[in-house]
Each structure stands twice: as C-alpha cells, then as structure tokens.
Write a protein that holds these residues in place. Structure first.
Motif, mmCIF file in Angstrom:
data_model
loop_
_atom_site.group_PDB
_atom_site.id
_atom_site.type_symbol
_atom_site.label_atom_id
_atom_site.label_comp_id
_atom_site.label_asym_id
_atom_site.label_seq_id
_atom_site.Cartn_x
_atom_site.Cartn_y
_atom_site.Cartn_z
ATOM 1 N N VAL A 7 0.836 -1.205 0.000
ATOM 2 C CA VAL A 7 0.000 0.000 0.000
ATOM 3 C C VAL A 7 0.870 1.254 0.000
ATOM 4 O O VAL A 7 1.861 1.324 0.722
ATOM 5 C CB VAL A 7 -0.920 -0.002 1.248
ATOM 6 C CG1 VAL A 7 -1.625 1.331 1.429
ATOM 7 C CG2 VAL A 7 -1.924 -1.141 1.168
ATOM 8 N N ASN A 66 -0.280 5.376 0.268
ATOM 9 C CA ASN A 66 -1.369 6.351 0.357
ATOM 10 C C ASN A 66 -0.835 7.773 0.258
ATOM 11 O O ASN A 66 0.374 8.005 0.287
ATOM 12 C CB ASN A 66 -2.117 6.188 1.689
ATOM 13 C CG ASN A 66 -2.836 4.870 1.783
ATOM 14 O OD1 ASN A 66 -3.344 4.352 0.800
ATOM 15 N ND2 ASN A 66 -2.863 4.307 2.980
ATOM 16 N N ASP A 67 -1.762 8.724 0.222
ATOM 17 C CA ASP A 67 -1.383 10.131 0.110
ATOM 18 C C ASP A 67 -0.677 10.666 1.357
ATOM 19 O O ASP A 67 -0.151 11.779 1.341
ATOM 20 C CB ASP A 67 -2.588 11.002 -0.234
ATOM 21 C CG ASP A 67 -3.728 10.884 0.763
ATOM 22 O OD1 ASP A 67 -3.517 10.433 1.912
ATOM 23 O OD2 ASP A 67 -4.858 11.249 0.391
ATOM 24 N N SER A 71 -5.721 10.082 3.761
ATOM 25 C CA SER A 71 -6.422 8.881 3.316
ATOM 26 C C SER A 71 -5.800 7.651 3.966
ATOM 27 O O SER A 71 -4.611 7.640 4.293
ATOM 28 C CB SER A 71 -6.344 8.752 1.793
ATOM 29 O OG SER A 71 -6.955 9.856 1.170
ATOM 30 N N THR A 72 -6.625 6.629 4.152
ATOM 31 C CA THR A 72 -6.142 5.374 4.735
ATOM 32 C C THR A 72 -6.606 4.217 3.866
ATOM 33 O O THR A 72 -7.667 4.276 3.240
ATOM 34 C CB THR A 72 -6.674 5.164 6.163
ATOM 35 O OG1 THR A 72 -8.105 5.135 6.119
ATOM 36 C CG2 THR A 72 -6.214 6.268 7.098
ATOM 37 N N SER A 73 -5.804 3.169 3.815
ATOM 38 C CA SER A 73 -6.225 1.965 3.095
ATOM 39 C C SER A 73 -5.419 0.785 3.574
ATOM 40 O O SER A 73 -4.392 0.932 4.235
ATOM 41 C CB SER A 73 -6.070 2.142 1.581
ATOM 42 O OG SER A 73 -4.714 2.119 1.199
ATOM 43 N N ILE A 126 -10.910 7.536 1.428
ATOM 44 C CA ILE A 126 -10.218 8.661 0.806
ATOM 45 C C ILE A 126 -10.607 9.936 1.540
ATOM 46 O O ILE A 126 -11.782 10.189 1.802
ATOM 47 C CB ILE A 126 -10.574 8.791 -0.690
ATOM 48 C CG1 ILE A 126 -10.103 7.567 -1.460
ATOM 49 C CG2 ILE A 126 -10.019 10.083 -1.289
ATOM 50 C CD1 ILE A 126 -8.603 7.398 -1.523
ATOM 51 N N ALA A 151 -5.218 6.655 -2.775
ATOM 52 C CA ALA A 151 -4.739 5.448 -2.123
ATOM 53 C C ALA A 151 -4.361 4.488 -3.240
ATOM 54 O O ALA A 151 -4.981 4.486 -4.308
ATOM 55 C CB ALA A 151 -5.824 4.839 -1.237
ATOM 56 N N SER A 152 -3.324 3.682 -3.013
ATOM 57 C CA SER A 152 -2.870 2.787 -4.076
ATOM 58 C C SER A 152 -2.247 1.526 -3.515
ATOM 59 O O SER A 152 -1.850 1.473 -2.355
ATOM 60 C CB SER A 152 -1.866 3.499 -4.982
ATOM 61 O OG SER A 152 -0.655 3.752 -4.302
#
Length: 180
Positions: free
Chosen positions: A34, A36-37, A44-46, A61, A70-71
């Motif tokens: 992961v 994220n920004d 953002s969280t993921s 987001i 997020a990626s």
C-alpha cells in the motif's frame, strides 16, 4: 528449408507468454504493498487484505490536507511490456473509478501512464483493454499523450490507484491482472 525454419522461429518469438499477477494466498502474487497520500501529508487510509483467491484493497479517501489517493503497487522490477497488446483484470468493486498505473520512473513528478476502470456492480467483472489506451499523466494531470513503445519497454512498477477526487469509503477486490 531455411524459409520454414525462419517462419517457425518467427512464430515462436511472437508468442510471448502472458505476464500474470495472480492474487491470493493460494496463488502466486503476494508482494504488492500500500502507498497512500500520507507520503505527501494527506489523510487517506487503506489496507490490502489477502484472501484465498484474491486481494481486497479497501479504505477511506480524504481530501483534507491536500490528500486524495490510495494505491497498491508491485515491487520495483524491470518489465518489458512492449510485446503485449492487451491488459485484462478480474475484479469487483463498489462503483468507484480506479486506475491501473504503469510507472517508468522512480520519481513522483515524472510521467506515469494510467487506464481508468470501474464497475457499478459488486459482482465479478473481467475487463480487457488495449495497452495503447494508457494515458500519460504528470502530477495527476493528463497530458493528452498515450503510452509509446519505448515506455512499454522500461516499466519499473505496476499498480492500482484510486484518485477520483471523492471522499469516502471504497473497496476493490482483484483476482488477477494479465498482460497478453
């Protein structure tokens, strides 16, 4: 006889085996991670959760503090995608627009190439796209250019990103990504 041998060799060279990212604990692909920004101050969280036959990429987001993405990404590696014509993925999502990202450079301000995909149903979908439809983006903005053969020869990382400029929860489950 020489012509026959040349034709057989040409056929063998043109049949490039697919590049497959097959996700899940019972499959081969488990080393994506992961990003994220928050690497740039965003909120953002993921997370990425591995199931038996897929991964679930989910989170929230936030547009606060200049956030908004997020990626999940593959490890850096050298990928020559120039022999492939299509990319397919099997997924299900909650209706947001995600992007498949091809990165050639190790710097965030250098161009990337992205292809947007989505589904309004939470059912499994298999989507196939021509590789030539990947659009160039610099710092999140489209340039109007499409991916070229030289870029395809030198891809360093592949990923999936959510960057639709909408706050809120998201979920994407991915079975595989396949280049043919």
């Amino acid at each position: 006889m020489n012509n026959f041998v040349n034709i057989v060799l040409l056929f063998m060279l043109s049949n490039t085996p697919p590049l497959l990212f097959d996700f899940g604990s019972k499959k081969m692909e488990t080393n994506w991670y992961v990003v994220n920004d928050d690497v740039m101050g965003g909120l953002s969280t993921s997370s990425m959760i591995e199931s038996t036959n897929s991964i679930v990429f989910k989170g929230t987001i936030s547009l606060k503090n200049n956030g908004g993405f997020a990626s999940i990404r593959s490890p850096r590696k050298s990928y020559d995608l120039s022999a492939f014509k299509t990319i397919s993925l099997r997924f299900k999502s909650t209706g947001r627009e995600f992007g498949i990202v091809l990165e050639r450079y190790n710097r965030f301000y250098r161009p990337t190439h992205q292809l947007v995909f989505s589904s309004d149903s939470n059912e499994w979908v298999t989507a196939t796209f021509p590789i030539k439809t990947f659009k160039e983006r610099v710092l999140g903005k489209e340039t109007g250019n499409f991916i070229d053969i030289e870029t395809l020869k030198k891809i360093e990382r592949i990923g999936i990103i959510l960057f639709d400029e909408k706050e809120g929860a998201f979920s994407l489950e991915v079975d595989y990504i396949r280049f043919d």
